[in-house]
Motif scaffolding. Sequence first.
Motif, mmCIF file in Angstrom:
data_model
loop_
_atom_site.group_PDB
_atom_site.id
_atom_site.type_symbol
_atom_site.label_atom_id
_atom_site.label_comp_id
_atom_site.label_asym_id
_atom_site.label_seq_id
_atom_site.Cartn_x
_atom_site.Cartn_y
_atom_site.Cartn_z
ATOM 1 N N LYS A 51 0.716 -1.215 -0.307
ATOM 2 C CA LYS A 51 0.092 -0.037 0.066
ATOM 3 C C LYS A 51 0.777 1.219 0.171
ATOM 4 O O LYS A 51 0.773 2.032 -0.847
ATOM 5 N N THR A 52 1.717 1.217 0.948
ATOM 6 C CA THR A 52 2.534 2.416 1.003
ATOM 7 C C THR A 52 3.633 2.773 -0.010
ATOM 8 O O THR A 52 3.653 3.926 -0.914
ATOM 9 N N THR A 53 3.932 1.590 -0.734
ATOM 10 C CA THR A 53 4.795 1.657 -1.808
ATOM 11 C C THR A 53 4.022 2.137 -3.232
ATOM 12 O O THR A 53 4.442 3.097 -3.679
ATOM 13 N N PRO A 80 2.080 10.728 5.157
ATOM 14 C CA PRO A 80 2.717 9.556 5.239
ATOM 15 C C PRO A 80 2.759 8.819 6.409
ATOM 16 O O PRO A 80 2.252 9.350 7.480
ATOM 17 N N GLU A 81 2.975 7.659 6.012
ATOM 18 C CA GLU A 81 2.569 6.539 7.359
ATOM 19 C C GLU A 81 3.713 6.740 8.468
ATOM 20 O O GLU A 81 3.239 6.835 9.827
ATOM 21 N N THR A 82 4.579 7.344 8.135
ATOM 22 C CA THR A 82 5.642 7.774 9.146
ATOM 23 C C THR A 82 5.625 9.333 9.573
ATOM 24 O O THR A 82 6.562 9.852 10.019
ATOM 25 N N LEU A 88 -3.903 9.604 2.387
ATOM 26 C CA LEU A 88 -3.869 9.511 3.752
ATOM 27 C C LEU A 88 -3.007 8.198 3.926
ATOM 28 O O LEU A 88 -4.027 7.020 3.549
ATOM 29 N N ASP A 89 -2.141 7.875 4.547
ATOM 30 C CA ASP A 89 -1.484 6.536 4.727
ATOM 31 C C ASP A 89 -1.562 5.944 6.560
ATOM 32 O O ASP A 89 -0.959 6.717 7.066
ATOM 33 N N GLU A 90 -2.723 5.628 6.803
ATOM 34 C CA GLU A 90 -2.868 5.080 8.286
ATOM 35 C C GLU A 90 -2.991 6.209 8.999
ATOM 36 O O GLU A 90 -2.119 6.225 10.019
ATOM 37 N N PRO A 91 -4.095 6.976 8.823
ATOM 38 C CA PRO A 91 -3.801 8.259 9.608
ATOM 39 C C PRO A 91 -4.514 7.877 10.955
ATOM 40 O O PRO A 91 -4.098 8.739 11.819
#
Lengths: 363, 232, 336, 290, 248
Positions: free
Chosen positions: B40-42, B82-84, B156-159
């Motif tokens: 997903k993130t990729t 980003p998730e980070t 949004l990545d894993e907000p």
Amino acid sequence: QDYKVGMLLPYSGVYAALGKDIDEGFVLALEEAGMADQVEIIREDTEVKPPVGLAKARKLVLEDQVDVLVGPVSSGVLGAVRDFVDQTKTPIIVANAGNDEATGENCTPYIVRVSFSNSQVNRPMGQWMYDQGIRKVYTMAPDYAAGRQQIGAFAEAFKAAGGEIVGQEFTPFRTTQDFGPYLSAAQATEPDAVYVFYAGSEAINFVKQYDAFGLNDTATLHGSGFINSPLYVDAQGPAAVGTVASLHYIPTLDTPENKTFVEAVQKRYERTPSEYTVQGYDAGRSFVEAIKSGATDKEAIAKALPTVEYVSPRGPVSIDPATNNIVQNMYIYETVEGDDGKLTQKLIGTVENVKDPVNGCEM
Amino acid sequence: MLEVSELETGYGETRVIHGLSLNAVPGRMLAILGRNGAGKTTTLKAIMGLLPAAGGDIRFQGKSLVGTAPYDIAKHGIAYVPETRDIFPSLTVRENLMLAARMAPRDATWTLERVFEFFPRLGERLNNGGNQLSGGEQQMLAIGRALLMNPKLLILDEPTEGLAPIIVRQIHDKLAALKEDGMTMILVEQNFGFATSLADEVVIVGRGRSVWEGLSADIRADTDTQHKWLGV
Amino acid sequence: MFRQSLLKTIVILALLGGGVVYTFFTGYFGKELVIEAATLAILAISLDMVAGYGGMISLCHGAIFGIGAYTFAALTVLFGVHPLLAFAAAIVATALFGAVVGAITSRTHGIFFIMATLAFGQMAYVTIFESRTLGGDDGLAGVPRLDLSAIGIDLMNSTNFALFAIAALALVYVIAAFVLRSGFGRTLVGIHVNEARMKAVGLTVWHYKAAAFGISGALAGLGGAIAAQQTMFVSPELLVWMVSGTVLMVVIFGGIGTLVGPAVGAVVWVFLKHEISSITVHWHMIAGAVLIITIVAGGRGLYGQIEYMIENRRAKQKQPDETNVSPLAQERETHA
Amino acid sequence: MVTDWSYWAVQTLNGLQLSMLLFLLSVGLTVIFGLLHFVNLAHGALYGLGAYIGISAAAATGSYWAGFAAAPIVVALTGMLLYLGLMKRMRQAGPMNQVLVTLGLIFVFVDVFRLIWGDLAIGTAAPAIFSGRSDVFGVVYPTYRLFIIALGAIVMAALALVLSRTQLGAMIRAGVDNDQMAACLGVNVERIFFIVFCVGCALAGLAGAVAVPVFSAHPDMGTEILISTLIVVVVGGMGSLRGAVAGSFLVGFAQTFGAVLVPEVASLLIYALLAGVLVFRPTGLFPARA
Amino acid sequence: MLEARDLNKAFGSLVVTKDVSFSLEKGERRVVLGPNGAGKTTLFNLLVGELKPNSGSVRMGGEDLTSLSVAARARRGLARSYQKNNLFGALTVRENLALAVATARGAAGWLARDTLADPEIAKGVADAAAQVGLTDALDAKVDAVSYGVRRQLEVGIALSTGPRVLLMDEPTSGVGPGMIQAFHTLLHTLPRELTILIIEHDMDLAFDVADRITVLNYGEVVFEGTPDETRASPMVREIYLGEWDAHA
Ligand SMILES: Nc1ncnc2c1ncn2[C@@H]1O[C@H](COP(=O)(O)OP(=O)(O)OP(=O)(O)O)[C@@H](O)[C@H]1O
Ligand SMILES: Nc1ncnc2c1ncn2[C@@H]1O[C@H](COP(=O)(O)OP(=O)(O)OP(=O)(O)O)[C@@H](O)[C@H]1O
Ligand SMILES: CC(C)C[C@H](N)C(=O)O
Ligand SMILES: [Mg+2]
Ligand SMILES: [Mg+2]
């Protein structure tokens, strides 16, 4: 080619320019004697680093089998090669390095110095300055062997003559660029004159800053002649005017030998000779004289060198057999603005046949 | 608005995404689900131009983004959380936000004030360094920062990662509100309930491919798929 | 993590063997170059230990090298200590100096560590430069060589001395490799990669940094003591920061963090420098250009590049994405 | 020692003057180094280039100010070429490779200087208006040195304004922290870094041109000054302007008063200072946040 | 087993920890809840010594740890996993665990033996890996594994030091349902005498594993009780839970 000469000089690093002049002077002497094609010159760069210098000396002697070494500029390098030339019985004609020990307690038959010794250049100034009515002197020099010897010799002579050293400063060698703090300190002691030894870029910085701080108005700058060597006096500009210094050679000497020499250098290299050019020339000349006297191998050359005697562009020179250091005149000169507006040296005093004491030398 | 077709990408030698397609429709929210490591993130990184697309195409409002520099993509109106989180440690909270706000038009819908209403907590931390925030605060800041870009598309990545339930709830409502405003969004989530209760469409990613597409209503019903691809 | 791979073994053996052979066939100065290369390689390896593996980029290893040389020289020349004793003393002294510097600087990182070490190196340099007893800028002459006549070896003979230097290099490599593949070596890498977490799992980090620096210092000092015997003369030039800079350069040039690379770098550097300087006095420029090109081209250093390419090929052989997929996910899918 | 207050006033001015020179020199380094995390050891060489350009331009036109203007520009242009040709490639290459490449550059520069300007040190005179000495509150001091002090102060203020107050400053710092994320916020990181690098170089060039009437220019001057500049930058704490300021003053005054009060250990002093600061403040006095 | 007494911590004017006291029985499983920014992570930092409290003390097994370094506390069996992954990025999962195991077993200084080759340590690594389900990933480089795997390793490292007290900061944040399940199982299989303190936002997990729950808000302990009491507490619901089960 019958002879091999190893040039042990800095061709890079802080003294590269000095090495160049010496090299040129040497070549000139050979050409003058028409011996250029009899002699093979092998050049090695000391990089002004003693270990490198020693390694290169080893190479020249052990691998290239040179008959004689010429150089070095740095006292450090000379100290490094001293034992080696002594052991391998290889004559070295010192063309600059001024450390007293080389012709003092560490002397050997194989070290012959045709340049100067640090104290030889400065000692005469002691009496001379006193005679000019100067009584209180502040001294400065870089904090390393040559610096301490040059100042030491002067201070001793000046005190012996009856003068007073009101202050003495040794500045960190090659890391000092701003002399401001020292100059202010010197100024505060209100001396009649300041006596210094500086060479190369340090000399330029010092002279310019000395003038900027207005010391020239209150105390004339005196020193060992390297302070405004023709090599870089132009870079010092007007600030250098009025400086009084002593050295074994100035290009403005009014002697037939010097005139021809200056012309020769002008013709060959299109510039006026510096003391280093002369040192190189006399290294070559003494080598030539030694050969002429019939010397062929290392041993013979070593024997012959101390006996050479002739009139050099810098005046009559001979080698003191007791120390193998050169005996020569010291010229006290003032830096003045010439008719062409360029800075030049005005001779104001000569001390003849200056000879170092034996100080601990046993051949 | 954003169509990804047959995307191939990865990290240097290792290919991670093998032919993935998805389509974000204006005014709607697309959820990308899938296990850890599914890709997903990729995928998102490839969309933002942070990873080169080795194959396939990425079109935004009809224009291909392949080969476009990330800062250009951002200027096209895509904002990324980003998730980070990637808060700038040496910028204060305010500076972090201002950086995003700097290109906003006068009449921007999103202003600092509005963000502070959205996340009052940030208002209280304005002068903290980015490295002096709690995990949750960083998440809020990351979202607030993205909103201040007044984007056309918000990614949004894993907000909700690491947020207190009450905040998760709030974010849920805020995102719902955003949808009302007609904001187009792509949402990557581990929280199945959260995602499906918000999203219109859902894409499930497995082993770098889209393995299921449809409406969130359908996936909520389809427990097999849930179990097979999400381990729910 | 350090692995004495086959490649490493081959290259280092080739290097040492090549050195030995060359020594027998070259002239006097060639031998000098061999010795210079060997001592530089020793220094480079000792630096790579801490820099490449421990992440402690030191800019005082030149100084440590010099302290080793001076300890040997001063003890033998000024106090007539037996060379063997002086040799040992040099190693001990540098080990201590290293350990102290390592301990004091243990809290600094990156460029700050580099500069902190530089500070200590320069202090050593200045102190020696201005010390009358140690000969100031004139240095100390008349340094003796080890007397191995007992075992029938005359080190005054430059062939023997070159072989002696090569042997020392071999020894140093073995020690370094041995330390790096020990638990201590692993810990060192751990500190390099994530010091904070090492603390969090219970490591008193500064002890290990100090120890590592001490060991590295000892090796550097050994190199220095040999260098002093080669030239039979020491001067402050040995300690000036540019030496440390050059060594660091050699390490990176050969491949930092590969242990063999720095040795390769040292040899190439010494001979390259000699070749170029015999052509032009502007060898600095050429050398500089060569450096820039190698880095821009590879970025991993001469040996480092080769090792990287070979390791990579191996990595590709075992199928890649396996490792990348979360195992839990796999496990779930299989029984889904 | 001397009790006369004006003596100490002069020494203080000396300290100030040296500090400002160091500042002009190191601020470029800190900006590049701290912000781009780029270890540009060639900075000293660029200072040298500035000095030489300053001299040549002055010699050619007969006006100091020609050099004053030309040096920053030429050096900035050189920096540009370096950046596009080398540094840009090196940005991702990690500090070690950067150290090596820029070390290589030093070597190249030194020989280029020798080839163009020769082995000998050369110099130039201060501009007419600033030659001689002025009287500040009864203290007589070289005018040119006062000019250096003023110039340093101006540059200081200007930079402080840009970095802390402007959007650009924030963009630069963001790009440094995380260039990918900065890009995601629409910041063209590459371009910004390029600008910063050039400005840094220009400042080095300026420093060279300003220094040259006081000091002389010689091939190794860049290498000689490098250490002091690194010390300034590191003592102060990298990347922060305050750091560069603090560092310059500490080193400048330590050197000046060290030379006056404890000449025996003067040369040890700055290294002791450096070590001391780092032992107690492992990231310098005013590190940029994070 | 682990006890905090009147801990206080402020960053400048901002008070982040206020008179926090609590104590864990041997083998107790305690969960710390609290809104974002309540000071949970800070509390952990104070307990393990990464931050020094302005006042108050930390004791473990009767010993006062307050003046001890992070490492010293760890050696006494106080382990901690981080909210933000704090791993040995460039190394493989195996090497990550080996470093932790070796350090914990005092093998970090071995000069004669290789900790990566040592069977004892290898066993420790294998066990830890098995516990957190990393057995198949042992030889993957940490940089190259997905976030979920990194979270597993984060806990794995802490576990592999064989702690007496284990602190875990949001161990399941960012991992999928599958892994959360696995984590449940892990917690239940851990030796009962191991004392555990967990910061967790996943309520199912929290209420499932906790013996007791401590709730922080603005740095203060505002509630302490059993899971049921917590669920019931309107105050906790108001400041923290909201209708957390709204969309489970
Ligand atoms: N920097 C990297 N280099 C190589 N491979 C990577 C890298 N980052 C991630 N991967 C691999 O790519 C795959 C997909 O990773 P990605 O982060 O996209 O997963 P994800 O779906 O976002 O999982 P999560 O929900 O845990 O974030 C994983 O198998 C991972 O191992
Ligand atoms: N170094 C610091 N300097 C200043 N303030 C800080 C610092 N570290 C944390 N804070 C502040 O302290 C408060 C508590 O932070 P902490 O990380 O403990 O929160 P938390 O309870 O862990 O929240 P979360 O659940 O979101 O992780 C936060 O408001 C944060 O802004
Ligand atoms: C005048 C100087 C060039 C002398 C040289 N510095 C020496 O060491 O002797
Ligand atoms: Mg992800
Ligand atoms: Mg937290």
